[in-house]
Design an enzyme around this catalytic site. Structure first.
Site, short mmCIF file in Angstrom:
data_model
loop_
_atom_site.label_atom_id
_atom_site.label_comp_id
_atom_site.label_asym_id
_atom_site.label_seq_id
_atom_site.Cartn_x
_atom_site.Cartn_y
_atom_site.Cartn_z
N SER A 239 44.81 31.69 38.39
CA SER A 239 45.28 30.82 39.44
C SER A 239 46.79 30.85 39.49
O SER A 239 47.45 30.73 38.45
CB SER A 239 44.82 29.37 39.20
OG SER A 239 45.34 28.50 40.18
N ARG B 5 40.21 36.63 42.33
CA ARG B 5 39.08 35.70 42.27
C ARG B 5 38.76 35.22 43.68
O ARG B 5 39.59 35.32 44.58
CB ARG B 5 39.38 34.50 41.38
CG ARG B 5 40.55 33.67 41.84
CD ARG B 5 40.68 32.35 41.09
NE ARG B 5 39.59 31.46 41.36
CZ ARG B 5 39.57 30.17 40.98
NH1 ARG B 5 40.60 29.68 40.30
NH2 ARG B 5 38.56 29.38 41.26
N THR C 282 42.63 22.27 40.79
CA THR C 282 42.55 21.99 39.36
C THR C 282 42.46 20.49 39.10
O THR C 282 41.65 20.04 38.27
CB THR C 282 43.77 22.58 38.63
OG1 THR C 282 43.85 23.98 38.92
CG2 THR C 282 43.64 22.39 37.13
N CYS D 69 36.04 44.59 47.75
CA CYS D 69 36.11 44.45 46.29
C CYS D 69 37.54 44.72 45.83
O CYS D 69 38.10 45.77 46.12
CB CYS D 69 35.15 45.42 45.61
SG CYS D 69 35.32 45.43 43.80
N CYS E 148 34.65 45.46 37.03
CA CYS E 148 34.48 44.15 37.67
C CYS E 148 35.36 43.08 37.02
O CYS E 148 35.35 42.91 35.79
CB CYS E 148 33.02 43.74 37.59
SG CYS E 148 32.67 42.14 38.33
N CYS F 68 35.17 38.28 40.21
CA CYS F 68 35.63 37.43 41.31
C CYS F 68 34.47 36.97 42.18
O CYS F 68 34.58 35.98 42.89
CB CYS F 68 36.67 38.16 42.17
SG CYS F 68 35.99 39.49 43.19
N CYS G 43 31.81 40.14 46.20
CA CYS G 43 30.71 40.96 46.72
C CYS G 43 29.47 40.13 47.00
O CYS G 43 28.78 40.34 48.01
CB CYS G 43 30.39 42.09 45.74
SG CYS G 43 29.98 41.54 44.07
#
Length: 547
Positions: A94, A294, A330, A491, A516, A519, A522
């Site tokens: 983040s 993400r 958050t 992606c 990968c 995130c 997909c």
């Protein structure tokens, strides 16, 4: 080049046998596989009063609050937390500008405890970008992007610190364990979770940069909308100047997954954005040191699901507690964890609790949330994101925000609807214009694979790919034929690519599961909803260092 692909794709739709792509046991059950006929899978069972899945800010806040209450009331309470990352914070990503309200509620003395909040926001900058210029926008008091009183943080570091506080209180932390299955009582209430099986063979956009110190403005928070996206594609950027002892910035680019052009690549839009004069002047002479990606849950107030069920509660980012116009979730995630703990504690410690189901049902959590600051905050901004679906796009949404949020503070008597699920928004490739992206220069913009290498991503190679397909024939027959294979562009880690079949006649989808970064884009954006993301073996995935 793009038109050449179109010709190849049409040829790929010939009636060839579909090569087997998916080997995961969720698609091909082991009880139907003769190779597993005489194999006994050994599993161990353990019991706890509360099991929390996910070691992010919300899960850790819930665990901490439960143990605080247990210690306060001198109650024995076993709280266990499982996290699929190899260590707490390793999957946390983040560009965080943190509102400290929930942290202060959890630990009023967080400064004395050494919480890693080192950079208070001192300067807010908001811009509308054209291709070569910047239009400054004043951030008036009350607008969502005003950040005074907040802190620019590396959220992974905060998560690790929360883990330390949790352990001191007696929370049992289990990093490297991926919860893959929900277990049920006979009455269908939730009994617990199972971690995924291991020992099965394979065949069964933010960055951190170190910049030139002369360009470093610790505490400066920059946001922009506009170029390189068109007015009908929702998105924007952030660039935060950290105060971590060296001239470091965190920057990222957000693209709404309801975009319609299958040729759009969020990663490549990010690379283009970095070449805007206002951004490039900051990055010139710097060095990228990390990369990650993400998906954000941006449904907001309208999309919050039922939060309680017999045996469990939903907390954190997954239910959609992010304040989308602020790009902040958050503090609301942590607050939801605190509220969950406070609703759960009296029931889980009651000596003579009369429960209708074997798994405890705690509807009080949902009730308490609706009277909390989280609900009030999300309701006030509920119409900002869907207001962008208008003929003027970005500009119409900004006008709506100025009138109904800044003036009325979100008290309008109506609630706008979203346009539908993101997977349904793509148009066929024949109806869209291919996007010609410039080649990366290796200084400001970069290629995808060298970026993924900076994420520290690693998976056990000899395991079934965790990116599963419900039907192995769909990628070529539908996604490639109609949408020109959008998974190879949406992606952000190069997991999906179309390659020629070995016979040279047609194309097939190749899944590079080892790339990968978890995130889950997909799973969300696939226009056929054929991709099902399941957890890999625990400990696999990215290894973000304080992202």
């Amino acid at each position: 080049m793009f038109y050449l692909y179109t010709h190849v794709h049409r040829r790929a739709c010939s009636s060839l046998s579909t090569p087997r792509i998916t080997t995961h046991y969720t698609i091909h059950p082991r009880d139907k596989d003769p190779r597993w006929q005489d194999i006994e899978m050994e599993r161990f069972a353990d019991e706890a009063d509360v099991v929390i899945v996910g070691g992010g800010p919300a899960g850790l806040s819930a665990a901490i609050r439960l143990k605080q209450l247990a210690n306060q009331h001198q109650k024995e309470l076993r709280v266990c937390l499982v996290e699929k990352a190899s260590q707490l914070g390793a999957h946390t990503l983040s560009g965080a500008c943190l509102e400290p309200s929930a942290l202060t509620e959890l630990f009023p003395d967080w400064k004395e405890r050494g919480a890693p909040l080192n950079t208070p926001v001192t300067d807010d900058v908001f811009s509308i970008f054209t291709e070569k210029h910047r239009i400054p926008v004043p951030i008036l008091p009350g607008l969502p992007m005003r950040n005074h009183g907040n802190y620019i943080v590396r959220l992974g570091n905060l998560v690790r610190w929360l883990g330390e506080q949790a352990e001191e209180l007696g929370v049992e932390l289990y990093p490297g364990y991926a919860a893959s299955e929900v277990l049920f009582h006979e009455d269908r209430s939730v009994k617990g979770i199972a971690t995924n099986d291991v020992g099965i063979a394979k065949d069964g956009s933010p960055k951190l940069w170190v910049i030139d110190e002369k360009k470093w403005r610790p505490g400066r928070a920059e946001h922009s909308v506009g170029w390189p996206l068109d007015r009908h594609t929702y998105g924007g950027s952030f660039l935060y100047h950290l105060n971590e002892g060296e001239p470091m910035v965190a920057l990222g680019f957000v693209v709404g997954l309801d975009y319609s052009n299958p040729y759009l690549s969020p990663f490549k839009e990010f690379q283009r954005w970095k070449h805007h004069p206002f951004v490039e002047s900051t990055l010139e002479g710097g060095q990228r040191i990390a990369y990650g990606a993400r998906a954000l849950n941006e449904g907001g107030f309208q999309s919050i699901p039922k939060l309680t069920f017999p045996g469990g509660l939903l907390i954190g980012c997954s239910p959609g507690f992010m304040n989308v116009p602020k790009i902040k979730g958050t503090h609301t995630a942590m607050k939801s964890g605190i509220l969950a703990a406070e609703a759960l504690f009296p029931k889980v410690t009651a000596e003579n609790l009369d429960s209708e189901t074997a798994g405890l049902h705690v509807p009080e959590y949902s009730d308490n949330l609706k009277t909390s600051s989280v609900w009030k905050e999300l309701r006030s901004v509920r119409n900002i994101r869907p207001s962008f679906h208008n003929p003027l796009g970005l500009y119409g949404g900004m006008v709506y925000t100025g009138i109904f949020y800044w003036i009325l503070r979100g008290k309008e008597p109506w609630t706008l609807k979203h346009c539908g699920i993101d997977a349904n928004q793509l148009k066929p490739a024949k109806d869209c214009t291919p996007i010609e992206y410039p080649k990366p220069d290796g200084k400001i913009s970069f290629d995808l694979l060298s970026s993924v290498a900076l994420s520290g991503t690693n998976h056990e190679g000899d395991q079934p790919p965790h990116l599963t397909l419900k039907d192995d024939s769909v990628p070529v027959a539908r996604n490639l034929a109609i949408y020109d294979g959008p998974e190879q562009r949406f992606c952000p880690a190069g997991v999906y690519e179309y390659v020629p079949v070995e016979t040279g006649d047609g194309m097939r989808l190749q899944i590079n599961a080892q790339n990968c970064v978890h995130c889950k884009t997909c799973d969300i954006k696939d226009p056929s909803q054929n991709i099902n993301w399941v957890v890999p073996e625990g400990g696999g995935g990215p290894a973000y260092n304080g992202m």
